[in-house]
Design an enzyme around this catalytic site. Structure first.
Site, mmCIF file in Angstrom:
data_model
loop_
_atom_site.group_PDB
_atom_site.id
_atom_site.type_symbol
_atom_site.label_atom_id
_atom_site.label_comp_id
_atom_site.label_asym_id
_atom_site.label_seq_id
_atom_site.Cartn_x
_atom_site.Cartn_y
_atom_site.Cartn_z
ATOM 1 N N GLU A 55 39.284 169.994 115.522
ATOM 2 C CA GLU A 55 39.489 168.898 114.590
ATOM 3 C C GLU A 55 40.468 167.898 115.169
ATOM 4 O O GLU A 55 41.373 168.256 115.919
ATOM 5 C CB GLU A 55 40.030 169.438 113.262
ATOM 6 N N CYS A 69 45.790 162.237 116.070
ATOM 7 C CA CYS A 69 46.385 163.558 116.279
ATOM 8 C C CYS A 69 45.303 164.441 116.905
ATOM 9 O O CYS A 69 44.243 164.618 116.314
ATOM 10 C CB CYS A 69 46.820 164.084 114.915
ATOM 11 N N CYS A 120 45.247 178.925 118.649
ATOM 12 C CA CYS A 120 46.521 178.883 119.359
ATOM 13 C C CYS A 120 47.044 180.303 119.518
ATOM 14 O O CYS A 120 46.912 181.131 118.619
ATOM 15 C CB CYS A 120 47.537 178.041 118.588
ATOM 16 N N CYS A 162 52.718 181.174 115.291
ATOM 17 C CA CYS A 162 53.709 180.768 114.289
ATOM 18 C C CYS A 162 53.146 181.121 112.903
ATOM 19 O O CYS A 162 51.980 180.845 112.617
ATOM 20 C CB CYS A 162 53.979 179.271 114.376
ATOM 21 N N CYS A 218 51.362 178.481 110.336
ATOM 22 C CA CYS A 218 50.385 177.543 110.902
ATOM 23 C C CYS A 218 48.989 178.160 110.923
ATOM 24 O O CYS A 218 48.803 179.295 111.388
ATOM 25 C CB CYS A 218 50.833 177.178 112.321
ATOM 26 N N GLY A 275 46.529 173.954 118.506
ATOM 27 C CA GLY A 275 46.842 174.421 119.858
ATOM 28 C C GLY A 275 48.207 174.018 120.373
ATOM 29 O O GLY A 275 48.867 173.141 119.831
ATOM 30 N N GLU A 276 48.626 174.716 121.429
ATOM 31 C CA GLU A 276 49.910 174.454 122.076
ATOM 32 C C GLU A 276 49.604 173.748 123.404
ATOM 33 O O GLU A 276 49.155 174.385 124.376
ATOM 34 C CB GLU A 276 50.636 175.797 122.303
ATOM 35 N N SER A 315 53.710 167.520 121.590
ATOM 36 C CA SER A 315 54.508 168.360 120.695
ATOM 37 C C SER A 315 54.391 169.807 121.153
ATOM 38 O O SER A 315 53.293 170.300 121.405
ATOM 39 C CB SER A 315 53.964 168.215 119.270
ATOM 40 N N SER A 372 59.022 171.557 118.261
ATOM 41 C CA SER A 372 58.930 172.243 116.978
ATOM 42 C C SER A 372 60.045 173.270 116.927
ATOM 43 O O SER A 372 59.953 174.322 117.559
ATOM 44 C CB SER A 372 57.569 172.928 116.858
ATOM 45 N N LEU A 373 61.105 172.944 116.208
ATOM 46 C CA LEU A 373 62.294 173.801 116.242
ATOM 47 C C LEU A 373 62.289 174.800 115.084
ATOM 48 O O LEU A 373 62.332 176.000 115.299
ATOM 49 C CB LEU A 373 63.542 172.912 116.223
ATOM 50 N N HIS A 374 62.312 174.285 113.876
ATOM 51 C CA HIS A 374 62.101 175.065 112.648
ATOM 52 C C HIS A 374 63.196 176.065 112.297
ATOM 53 O O HIS A 374 63.173 176.634 111.206
ATOM 54 C CB HIS A 374 60.747 175.791 112.663
ATOM 55 N N ASN A 392 52.978 172.503 104.710
ATOM 56 C CA ASN A 392 51.692 172.330 104.037
ATOM 57 C C ASN A 392 51.078 173.712 103.816
ATOM 58 O O ASN A 392 51.013 174.508 104.750
ATOM 59 C CB ASN A 392 50.764 171.471 104.897
ATOM 60 N N CYS A 417 49.398 168.394 109.088
ATOM 61 C CA CYS A 417 49.907 169.267 110.153
ATOM 62 C C CYS A 417 49.794 170.733 109.779
ATOM 63 O O CYS A 417 50.178 171.128 108.689
ATOM 64 C CB CYS A 417 51.391 168.991 110.372
#
Ligand code: SAH
Ligand code: SF4
Length: 389
Positions: free
Chosen positions: A86, A137, A144, A148, A151, A193-194, A225, A249-251, A325, A368
């Protein structure tokens, strides 16, 4: 289709063809978005046949367009092996809330004083219609491997890497689907994906996107990212000499809690990640974007905010807070608005540039973290139950 013009020229001369045809082929693919050799009308017939025989073709087809009420649209693309990916198009003027994926790119516009959502770049003889800048995007993998827990791609696990041709074909398909008043300006690797796990293809796709004879995107308008693959952050910085935007992406600012959200933290803990950010050859007037998905009960307390501000205090960063989300197969969710504002206030009081990015396109699951593998079952390995604070 992943060759640069010089490589096309070599490919052709090795076959006894004339080298300049390489520039024509590159322009057909990347400037005009024509991937079927039969339609490359200024090439001799035998060369068109040769290109077809060599496998030049569109590696994906548009399966569905999901327009969202807020102007965002999500394209579902089907690859040759029937995998689906996507990509999301976010027009600036359709901004209802601050966008999440678009934000990294758009903020750089603010730095450069051309923040206007519309730009007046029509040709002199045409009536000047405002043109709407679009951020796309894109995905770098099918699924992935990073796992995480908040996600959808992470929960699905990795099916495979995308090739550079598939990555760039997404951008071409996205640009093709835009109405005439919109133009593609920013590309962010924030889909499925990463990207740094698929390093070579990501780098090659960026080289193709920024080539002036192709799509011609500005390097600073491309943002990669990453969840924090330290060696590849270094390699990306060195390869493009810091011209590409970097989003991390720290989080979480605490190692144990970050590892619970993002297993990659076991491999590259915060100390190593922060050191790589200090090494990144950041350009003048640019910031590294820090993405922080707020997950209720896991990283949204005042203590978490304080730990984050001290971790970031000496870095040139801008923080984007993204209330999580919701995704299928997970009971994790966003904090209340009050907690989000309180978290932001702590960071701002510490002098950090910090924005809250509300989701866009969530009526079509285009926000996201919501991009999912069609029909994918969750990979149970990644469905760890997390302790609440
Ligand atoms: N793999 C890369 C890029 C794709 S994810 C990375 O992790 O950076 C793009 C962004 O979406 C990341 O910041 C990611 O943490 C965030 N994200 C993932 N799932 C999300 C969700 N459910 N809600 C909000 N943001 C999410
Ligand atoms: Fe992969 Fe990024 Fe999702 Fe983590 S947030 S699982 S790294 S796509």
């Amino acid at each position: 289709m992943q060759r640069l013009p010089g490589e096309w020229r070599e490919w052709l001369t090795a076959r006894g063809e004339r080298g300049f045809r390489g520039d024509q082929i590159f322009a057909w693919i990347h400037k005009r978005g024509v991937l079927d050799p039969e339609q490359m009308s200024n090439l001799p017939k035998n060369l068109r046949r040769e290109l077809t025989a060599a496998g030049l073709a569109d590696p994906l087809r548009l399966s569905h367009v999901h327009p969202s009420e807020d102007g965002t649209s999500k394209l579902l693309l089907r690859l040759a092996d029937e995998s689906t990916i996507e990509t999301v198009l976010l027009p600036a003027s359709a901004r209802v809330h601050d966008a999440d994926a678009a934000a990294a790119a758009e903020d750089e516009d603010e730095d450069e004083d051309d923040a206007a959502a519309e730009d007046e770049s029509a040709s002199p003889e045409a009536p000047t219609l405002p043109r709407i800048a679009v951020t796309q995007c894109i995905s770098s993998q099918v699924g992935c491997a990073m796992g995480c827990v908040f996600c959808a791609s992470g929960i699905a696990g990795l099916k495979r890497h995308l090739s550079a041709a598939e990555i760039i074909a997404q951008v071409i398909a996205g640009r093709r689907s835009l109405p005439p008043q919109q133009h593609l300006r920013n590309v962010v690797f924030m889909g499925m994906g990463e990207p740094l796990h698929n390093f070579e293809a990501t780098v090659r796709a960026i080289e193709l996107m920024i080539h002036p004879d192709g799509l011609g995107l500005a390097a600073r308008r491309i943002t990669v990212s990453t969840s924090g693959l330290v060696p590849e952050i270094d390699r990306l910085g060195a390869h493009f000499e810091g011209r590409i935007g970097l989003a991390i992406s720290l989080h979480q600012a605490d190692d144990a809690k970050r590892s619970a959200l993002m297993p990659i933290n076991d491999r590259y803990p915060l100390k190593a990640l922060m050191a790589s950010l200090r090494r990144y050859p950041l350009r003048r007037r640019r910031n590294i974007t820090i993405e922080y998905t707020l997950v209720a009960g896991h990283n949204d307390s005042v203590e978490d905010a304080r730990a984050l501000s001290s971790l970031l205090s000496k870095l040139r960063v801008k923080v984007n807070l993204i209330p999580m989300n919701p995704i299928a197969h997970s009971d994790l969710g966003p904090p209340t608005d009050g907690r989000v504002s309180r978290f932001q206030a702590v960071l701002r009081n510490a002098g950090l540039l910090c924005f809250v990015r509300r989701r866009r396109g969530d009526d079509v699951s285009a926000a996201c973290g919501q991009l999912a593998l069609e029909g994918a079952e969750p990979n149970v390995r990644f469905l760890r139950s997390q302790p609440k604070e």
